[in-house]
Write a protein that holds these residues in place. Structure first.
Motif, PDB file in Angstrom:
ATOM      1  N   ILE A 148      33.190  22.125 -32.181  1.00 53.35           N
ATOM      2  CA  ILE A 148      34.524  22.554 -31.727  1.00 53.35           C
ATOM      3  C   ILE A 148      35.491  22.603 -32.899  1.00 53.35           C
ATOM      4  CG2 ILE A 148      36.520  21.869 -30.319  1.00 53.35           C
ATOM      5  CD1 ILE A 148      34.482  20.689 -28.307  1.00 53.35           C
ATOM      6  N   GLY A 149      35.415  21.591 -33.789  1.00 54.00           N
ATOM      7  CA  GLY A 149      36.291  21.566 -34.952  1.00 54.00           C
ATOM      8  C   GLY A 149      36.089  22.760 -35.859  1.00 54.00           C
ATOM      9  N   TYR A 150      34.832  23.134 -36.103  1.00 52.84           N
ATOM     10  CA  TYR A 150      34.565  24.286 -36.973  1.00 52.84           C
ATOM     11  C   TYR A 150      34.999  25.603 -36.323  1.00 52.84           C
ATOM     12  CZ  TYR A 150      32.205  22.010 -40.835  1.00 52.84           C
ATOM     13  OH  TYR A 150      31.934  21.268 -41.950  1.00 52.84           O
ATOM     14  N   PHE A 169      49.541  28.017 -36.360  1.00 56.37           N
ATOM     15  CA  PHE A 169      48.117  28.120 -36.630  1.00 56.37           C
ATOM     16  C   PHE A 169      47.683  27.228 -37.795  1.00 56.37           C
ATOM     17  CE2 PHE A 169      49.046  32.119 -34.373  1.00 56.37           C
ATOM     18  CZ  PHE A 169      48.232  31.893 -33.279  1.00 56.37           C
ATOM     19  N   PRO A 226      41.041  30.939 -36.133  1.00 54.84           N
ATOM     20  CA  PRO A 226      42.391  31.312 -36.594  1.00 54.84           C
ATOM     21  C   PRO A 226      42.379  31.922 -37.987  1.00 54.84           C
ATOM     22  CG  PRO A 226      42.401  29.126 -35.613  1.00 54.84           C
ATOM     23  CD  PRO A 226      40.967  29.523 -35.786  1.00 54.84           C
ATOM     24  N   GLY A 275      41.588  21.120 -36.520  1.00 50.66           N
ATOM     25  CA  GLY A 275      40.160  21.410 -36.601  1.00 50.66           C
ATOM     26  C   GLY A 275      39.475  20.583 -37.667  1.00 50.66           C
ATOM     27  N   HIS A 318      32.943  28.104 -43.372  1.00 44.85           N
ATOM     28  CA  HIS A 318      33.047  27.526 -42.024  1.00 44.85           C
ATOM     29  C   HIS A 318      31.902  28.014 -41.132  1.00 44.85           C
ATOM     30  CE1 HIS A 318      36.780  25.954 -43.283  1.00 44.85           C
ATOM     31  NE2 HIS A 318      37.561  26.980 -42.999  1.00 44.85           N
ATOM     32  N   ILE A 375      46.759  24.177 -36.024  1.00 46.67           N
ATOM     33  CA  ILE A 375      45.449  24.326 -35.365  1.00 46.67           C
ATOM     34  C   ILE A 375      44.324  24.135 -36.380  1.00 46.67           C
ATOM     35  CG2 ILE A 375      43.908  25.958 -34.203  1.00 46.67           C
ATOM     36  CD1 ILE A 375      46.378  27.195 -32.903  1.00 46.67           C
ATOM     37  N   LEU A 376      44.485  24.749 -37.559  1.00 46.99           N
ATOM     38  CA  LEU A 376      43.479  24.616 -38.609  1.00 46.99           C
ATOM     39  C   LEU A 376      43.333  23.158 -39.036  1.00 46.99           C
ATOM     40  CD1 LEU A 376      44.401  27.690 -40.839  1.00 46.99           C
ATOM     41  CD2 LEU A 376      42.294  27.407 -39.541  1.00 46.99           C
ATOM     42  N   LEU A 425      37.610  25.878 -34.413  1.00 47.16           N
ATOM     43  CA  LEU A 425      39.063  25.895 -34.627  1.00 47.16           C
ATOM     44  C   LEU A 425      39.406  26.288 -36.062  1.00 47.16           C
ATOM     45  CD1 LEU A 425      40.229  22.694 -32.704  1.00 47.16           C
ATOM     46  CD2 LEU A 425      40.556  25.078 -32.027  1.00 47.16           C
ATOM     47  N   LEU A 426      38.567  25.877 -37.008  1.00 42.74           N
ATOM     48  CA  LEU A 426      38.815  26.247 -38.405  1.00 42.74           C
ATOM     49  C   LEU A 426      38.540  27.721 -38.663  1.00 42.74           C
ATOM     50  CD1 LEU A 426      37.277  23.260 -40.428  1.00 42.74           C
ATOM     51  CD2 LEU A 426      39.660  23.990 -40.466  1.00 42.74           C
TER      52      LEU A 426
END
Length: 489
Positions: A343-345, A361, A351, A368, A431, A364-365, A347-348
């Protein structure tokens, strides 16, 4: 005279039986465990913190302009990261072989690492930096697997994950400290004609040398040989480990155990799993300051903002380890934490790909990045614990751990090439590659779970099939292949 000999023989036999029959004492064991914890874990964790600090501080040195000062161009900085893992991988198994033939003391490795880190101060070009990184990797090769092996010589299988997690917190806090230390130390730029990054390496190396030298006098070897435990405590500490392993218990060194490690296909499956999952882990460890900088923060703030992701990693590792030890299971936590990191990747990556950076954003990054840390770190450490839980015999466990860590660090060499300068600032390719490897590692975890479930079922339903055609001596040295040994899930 004959009567005296008979009495002596009876006393020896009674002493032998007392050692063989282990009587559990929960109250005494709790006090003993606390004593062992306070003696071993703080110092071991501090040693690993300094070890990992020496390894990852080059990421902070990049923001302190080491590339410009040494004239590095193109992918030369990435190769300076990769060469570390070549040295590490090459000396991984030999260092652990020496360890099991001598004593499981690990402070010596940290001392040499500190000296190698101070050597960075004197590098003037690409080739000299490559040499320094290679020898740092070679000297560090024995420390991490040696420390894991060292922990397993003191703790039962159900106790190891929380202790390895406490030890591994040194890794996460090293990332945090690296950012804070770099923020302060690079301000010394120009003092005594040294660059900011030279000061960084100098101070970190001296810290490592001092602490590792002192630790040599405080870290003991096997429980039965230590001097700071009473006779009763030594006997109980050794007895509870034998009782935990059951018939899979083996002596400290046996050549057959080494052969068993080299020919166990389950070890190679674990090598594949950890070799894959370590790639996103090392990209995170090395490049988080650069990733944060790519979000639009300046160099100084990027050093500071690289702290929280590592802090999240440390806290989540400890929580997961405690829960995992209490439940006495590993794979569900590895799979769950891997999904968190996925999930973290996402989000990275998303965006970065679709949207221009703005305040919303950017948050958000950054969130992430923190989520990746919170998922990756406990997944890695629980995977390593899972390996040690399912290997019986000191020598086999030490060699198997070294084999796995060799593969892990080969993956680290790959990871060093994932985040390229030409992909700045979004690093979409980096990523995406990390995300792909994380999904693959989750698949290998599920495969391992199925394998261990199948083997446990077979051991319970038809134990004699494992013993058929074997001599008494062979049965005694079966280790984790013995039907009485049930694999952790």
């Amino acid at each position: 005279m004959e009567t005296d000999k008979t009495d002596d023989f009876q006393k020896e036999e009674e002493s032998y039986n007392v050692e063989e029959i282990f009587v559990e004492d929960k109250v005494f064991e709790k006090k003993l465990l606390r004593k062992i914890d306070f003696r071993i874990m703080p110092l071991l964790t501090l040693l690993y913190l300094l070890s990992f600090l020496d390894r990852v501080s080059i990421g902070n040195a990049k923001l302190a302009h080491i590339e410009r000062d040494l004239g590095l161009v193109g992918a030369q900085f990435n190769w300076c990261l990769s060469i570390f893992f070549f040295g590490y991988t090459l000396f991984e198994i030999p260092s652990n072989f020496i360890l099991i033939r001598t004593n499981p003391s690990v402070s010596f490795y940290d001392d040499i690492m500190g000296i190698c880190n101070d050597a960075y101060v004197f590098v003037n070009n690409f080739s000299e930096l490559m040499s320094a990184r290679f020898f740092l990797g070679a000297c560090e090769a024995g420390f991490f697997p040696g420390a894991i092996y060292y922990i397993t010589t003191w703790y039962k299988r159900s106790e190891t994950n929380s202790r390895i997690a406490i030890f591994f917190i040194g890794n996460s806090f090293a990332g945090s400290l690296s950012g804070l230390l770099a923020y302060c130390v690079v301000r010394l730029d120009g003092k005594l004609d040294l660059k900011g990054w030279q000061w960084l390496f100098l101070i970190e190396g001296l810290m490592t040398i001092v602490v590792s030298t002192l630790s040599y006098f405080f870290l003991s070897n096997y429980p039965e040989k230590t001097k700071w435990l009473s006779d009763k405590e030594r006997k109980y500490a050794a007895g509870r480990l034998k009782n935990d392993a059951g018939k899979a218990h083996a002596e400290h060194f046996d050549k057959k155990q080494i052969y068993a490690a080299l020919t166990d296909w389950k070890v190679y499956l674990t090598m594949l799993h950890l070799g894959i999952i370590c790639i996103p882990f090392f990209t995170f460890s090395f490049f988080i300051p650069t990733i944060v900088n790519g979000m639009g923060f300046d160099y100084v703030k990027s050093q500071l903002l690289s702290v929280p992701p590592f802090f999240c990693a440390g806290i989540s590792t400890l929580i997961v380890a405690i829960l995992s030890d209490r439940k006495r299971i590993r794979s569900p936590f590895i799979i769950s934490c891997s999904f968190v990191a996925i999930i973290g990747y996402i989000l990275l990556a998303v965006p970065s790909y679709k949207l221009k950076l703005n305040y919303l954003f950017r948050k958000i990054l950054y969130a992430g990045a923190c989520i990746v840390g919170a998922g990756l770190a406990p997944a890695i450490i629980t995977s390593i614990t899972w390996l040690t839980n399912n290997i019986a015999g000191h020598a086999k466990r030490a060699i198997a751990t070294a084999m796995v860590m060799m593969c892990v660090n080969a993956g680290g060499a790959v990871a060093s090439q994932v985040y390229r300068q030409k992909d700045y600032p979004h690093y979409l390719l980096g990523h995406s590659i990390s995300l792909g490897f994380l999904i693959a590692s989750t698949t290998t975890t599920i495969i391992q779970l199925i394998v261990f479930k199948t083997l446990n079922k077979k051991k319970k339903e038809n134990p004699q099939s494992f013993l058929k055609g074997k001599t008494e001596e062979e049965i005694k040295n079966m280790g984790d292949l013995h039907p009485d040994f049930i694999y952790s899930l």
